[in-house]
Design an enzyme around this catalytic site. Structure first.
Site, PDB file in Angstrom:
ATOM      1  N   CYS A  17      -2.231 -52.445 -29.405  1.00  0.00           N
ATOM      2  CA  CYS A  17      -1.495 -53.665 -29.048  1.00  0.00           C
ATOM      3  C   CYS A  17      -1.800 -54.799 -30.011  1.00  0.00           C
ATOM      4  O   CYS A  17      -2.937 -54.970 -30.415  1.00  0.00           O
ATOM      5  CB  CYS A  17      -1.907 -54.143 -27.664  1.00  0.00           C
ATOM      6  SG  CYS A  17      -1.539 -52.984 -26.385  1.00  0.00           S
ATOM      7  N   ARG A  46      18.021 -45.278 -33.784  1.00  0.00           N
ATOM      8  CA  ARG A  46      18.616 -44.230 -32.945  1.00  0.00           C
ATOM      9  C   ARG A  46      19.730 -44.795 -32.069  1.00  0.00           C
ATOM     10  O   ARG A  46      20.766 -44.185 -31.876  1.00  0.00           O
ATOM     11  CB  ARG A  46      17.524 -43.607 -32.061  1.00  0.00           C
ATOM     12  CG  ARG A  46      17.878 -42.221 -31.583  1.00  0.00           C
ATOM     13  CD  ARG A  46      16.832 -41.604 -30.685  1.00  0.00           C
ATOM     14  NE  ARG A  46      16.323 -42.491 -29.679  1.00  0.00           N
ATOM     15  CZ  ARG A  46      15.076 -42.905 -29.607  1.00  0.00           C
ATOM     16  NH1 ARG A  46      14.197 -42.502 -30.487  1.00  0.00           N
ATOM     17  NH2 ARG A  46      14.688 -43.728 -28.648  1.00  0.00           N
ATOM     18  N   GLY A  77      -6.832 -50.307 -22.998  1.00  0.00           N
ATOM     19  CA  GLY A  77      -8.163 -50.805 -23.349  1.00  0.00           C
ATOM     20  C   GLY A  77      -9.310 -49.924 -22.907  1.00  0.00           C
ATOM     21  O   GLY A  77     -10.469 -50.300 -23.075  1.00  0.00           O
ATOM     22  N   GLU A 129       4.790 -56.058 -31.930  1.00  0.00           N
ATOM     23  CA  GLU A 129       3.639 -56.475 -31.106  1.00  0.00           C
ATOM     24  C   GLU A 129       2.707 -55.289 -30.909  1.00  0.00           C
ATOM     25  O   GLU A 129       2.021 -55.165 -29.892  1.00  0.00           O
ATOM     26  CB  GLU A 129       4.119 -57.019 -29.752  1.00  0.00           C
ATOM     27  CG  GLU A 129       4.737 -58.385 -29.863  1.00  0.00           C
ATOM     28  CD  GLU A 129       5.018 -59.033 -28.518  1.00  0.00           C
ATOM     29  OE1 GLU A 129       4.357 -58.691 -27.529  1.00  0.00           O
ATOM     30  OE2 GLU A 129       5.914 -59.889 -28.486  1.00  0.00           O
TER      31      GLU A 129
HETATM   32  P1  XMP Z   1      -4.775 -47.603 -24.783  1.00  0.00           P
HETATM   33  O1  XMP Z   1      -5.793 -48.642 -25.073  1.00  0.00           O
HETATM   34  O2  XMP Z   1      -5.221 -46.618 -23.778  1.00  0.00           O
HETATM   35  O3  XMP Z   1      -3.544 -48.410 -24.115  1.00  0.00           O
HETATM   36  O4  XMP Z   1      -4.226 -46.961 -25.998  1.00  0.00           O
HETATM   37  C1  XMP Z   1      -2.331 -47.835 -23.751  1.00  0.00           C
HETATM   38  C2  XMP Z   1      -1.381 -48.902 -23.283  1.00  0.00           C
HETATM   39  O5  XMP Z   1      -1.074 -49.831 -24.338  1.00  0.00           O
HETATM   40  C3  XMP Z   1       0.164 -50.500 -24.020  1.00  0.00           C
HETATM   41  N1  XMP Z   1       1.003 -50.513 -25.223  1.00  0.00           N
HETATM   42  C4  XMP Z   1       1.269 -51.606 -25.964  1.00  0.00           C
HETATM   43  N2  XMP Z   1       0.929 -52.897 -25.810  1.00  0.00           N
HETATM   44  N3  XMP Z   1       2.059 -53.437 -27.816  1.00  0.00           N
HETATM   45  C5  XMP Z   1       1.339 -53.822 -26.732  1.00  0.00           C
HETATM   46  O6  XMP Z   1       1.022 -55.004 -26.609  1.00  0.00           O
HETATM   47  C6  XMP Z   1       2.459 -52.158 -28.028  1.00  0.00           C
HETATM   48  O7  XMP Z   1       3.104 -51.844 -29.016  1.00  0.00           O
HETATM   49  C7  XMP Z   1       2.048 -51.191 -27.048  1.00  0.00           C
HETATM   50  N4  XMP Z   1       2.267 -49.862 -26.926  1.00  0.00           N
HETATM   51  C8  XMP Z   1       1.604 -49.481 -25.798  1.00  0.00           C
HETATM   52  C9  XMP Z   1       0.798 -49.709 -22.903  1.00  0.00           C
HETATM   53  O8  XMP Z   1       0.651 -50.456 -21.726  1.00  0.00           O
HETATM   54  C10 XMP Z   1      -0.007 -48.420 -22.880  1.00  0.00           C
HETATM   55  O9  XMP Z   1       0.004 -47.751 -21.654  1.00  0.00           O
END
Ligand code: XMP
Length: 479
Positions: A309, A404, A344, A419
């Protein structure tokens, strides 16, 4: 001080430790880690693979559900493709396959091989125009066959030589037939000869192999899938429900948005009481309350904590994850709605902290992204194997999606404000081993807290705010 500005403190996993308590637990096996994912779904292991395109498709979802956890299939594909991913999970483990792959007699070996490859199966039912069973084409029938144009009617084992059974057969009766006749496949036909299902010896064996598997009423593995909050989300939800999905996740970065609240209300009406709806992501009490009021059966918590993220840097918004869970759980507990701590999680200790702070389950992306079961691409660099992992709001994920959908041309990449980031994760083997370690750590953490169940873990917890020195001491050091 400007009275219009409030300043709050926020903490995350690394800021705290859990104070150990007197415990009567002798073995980690005495700990029960089952907990609710949503109002009606209780997981045997409260860990969910994230709905990201480098983490969860059918293979991951099948493995997670077999082990007692679950996976949420991502939504970055066509409606039909996503529904097919759900059907794959549903086909994987029921002791009865309700819609076995079938071809008519006139189809060629080439077509049969293509179907077998696409669905990863070793046999195809052969039926006449009306759908009555006429034979089976198994891998054994075609092993040495070279003429791909041969009609399958010439190669199949005809019905007369097959053992079949009624669609109402019980598991015990099916086991007895497999034992007695030593067959691999048992087609189910009704009194008029119509093909109604299939039982395979492999599926029967798997049932005893995975005693903790998460199953629906028909004995099929549980499957979750994501939808958006705009565009085709209603049709998508409908198709996923028809495919047999058990829970839908409304996947939107800022879930405390009017349109997400409306999407929850709409989907609750669309799917009626057939499946639970998980909504998110939020990181505040107010967000949690609004989604629950809209009808959410679980709330996903996490704004910006994920490994891939970039939201907090790009948008300056977010809440450190432990505080977010803690706050949201306070509201959710009053309404008896589970909280999913999403993002996280770096190790099993973070899972213990997330659950202790009030989450009922955790969602994980990065820790699962390097495994065999994730759909991310493998690459070899300097002789080492890696798998790609990317945030769903990263540049490549967002551009792939827009290209796509036809809303972006490659020369317009600059119009995207990512993001999230993309990265490579060292290859880690099977998710089975990773989940085993995470579950073991959770059991261990609960035993340090004297908690035999997750609700017990959440009672009377003391977090200790640690210093930098405390954090250094918490990691292996001087070695
Ligand atoms: P972990 O830390 O386990 O988190 O890899 C997985 C979660 O990260 C979120 N997610 C994102 N959040 N930008 C964000 O701010 C992104 O591009 C993104 N992609 C995933 C999502 O909630 C996921 O389950």
């Amino acid at each position: 001080m400007n009275p219009r500005i409030k300043l709050k403190k926020g903490y995350t996993f690394d800021d705290v430790l859990i104070e150990p308590k007197r415990s009567s637990i002798i073995s980690r096996k005495d700990v029960n880690v089952s907990s609710y994912l949503s109002r009606r779904i209780k997981l045997n292991i409260p860990i969910v693979a994230a709905n990201m395109d480098t983490v969860t498709e059918a293979t991951m979802a099948i493995t997670m559900a077999r082990l007692g956890a679950m996976g949420i299939i991502h939504r970055f594909m066509s409606i039909e493709e996503e529904a097919e991913q759900v059907r794959r999970v549903k086909r994987a483990e029921s002791f009865i396959v309700n819609n076995p792959c079938a071809l008519e007699q006139h189809h060629t070996l080439k077509e049969a091989k293509a179907v077998m490859k696409e669905y990863g199966i070793t046999s195809v039912m052969v039926v006449d125009k009306q759908g009555k069973l006429v034979g089976i084409l198994t891998f054994r029938d075609i092993r040495f066959e070279e003429n791909l144009e041969e009609p399958i009617s010439e190669l199949m084992t005809p019905k007369e030589k097959l053992i079949t059974a009624s669609p109402n057969i019980t598991l015990q009766e099916a086991k007895e037939i497999f034992r007695k006749h030593k067959v691999e496949k048992l087609p189910l036909v009704d009194s008029e000869g119509f093909l109604k299902g299939l039982i395979t010896a492999k599926d029967i064996l798997k049932i005893s192999q995975y005693p903790s598997a998460m199953k629906d009423k028909q004995g099929r593995l549980l499957a979750g899938a994501a939808v958006g909050a705009t565009g085709d989300y209603k049709e998508r939800a409908q198709a996923l429900v028809e495919a047999g999905v058990d829970v839908l996740v409304i996947d939107i970065a800022h879930g405390h948005l009017d349109l997400c609240i409306e999407a929850v209300q709409t989907l609750k009406k669309t799917v009626q009481d057939k499946v639970d709806i998980i909504a998110g992501n939020v990181a505040t009490k107010e967000g949690t309350r609004d989604l629950i009021d809209a009808g959410a059966d679980a709330v996903k918590v996490g704004v910006g904590p994920g490994a891939a993220c970039d939201t907090r840097q790009v948008a300056g918004a977010g809440v450190p994850q432990l505080s977010a869970i803690w706050e949201c759980a306070e509201v959710a507990r009053e309404r008896n709605v589970p909280i999913i701590a999403d993002g996280g999680i770096k190790d099993s200790g973070d899972i213990v902290k997330a659950l202790a702070a009030g989450a009922s389950s955790v969602m994980i992306g990065r820790l699962f992204a390097g495994t065999d079961e994730s759909p991310g691409q493998s690459i070899i660099r300097k002789g080492r194997r890696y798998k790609l992992y990317r945030g769903m709001a990263s540049l490549t994920a967002a551009s792939d999606r827009s290209i796509r959908e036809g809303s972006l041309r490659t020369e317009n990449l600059i119009s995207i404000v990512p993001e999230g980031v993309e990265t490579e994760i060292p290859y880690q083997g099977s998710v089975v081993d990773i989940l085993f370690q995470l579950e073991g750590g959770l059991r261990s953490g609960m035993s340090y807290c004297g908690a035999k169940t997750i609700p017990e873990l959440q009672e009377n917890i003391t977090f200790i705010l640690i210093t930098d020195a405390g954090r250094r001491e918490s990691l292996p050091h001087e070695i």
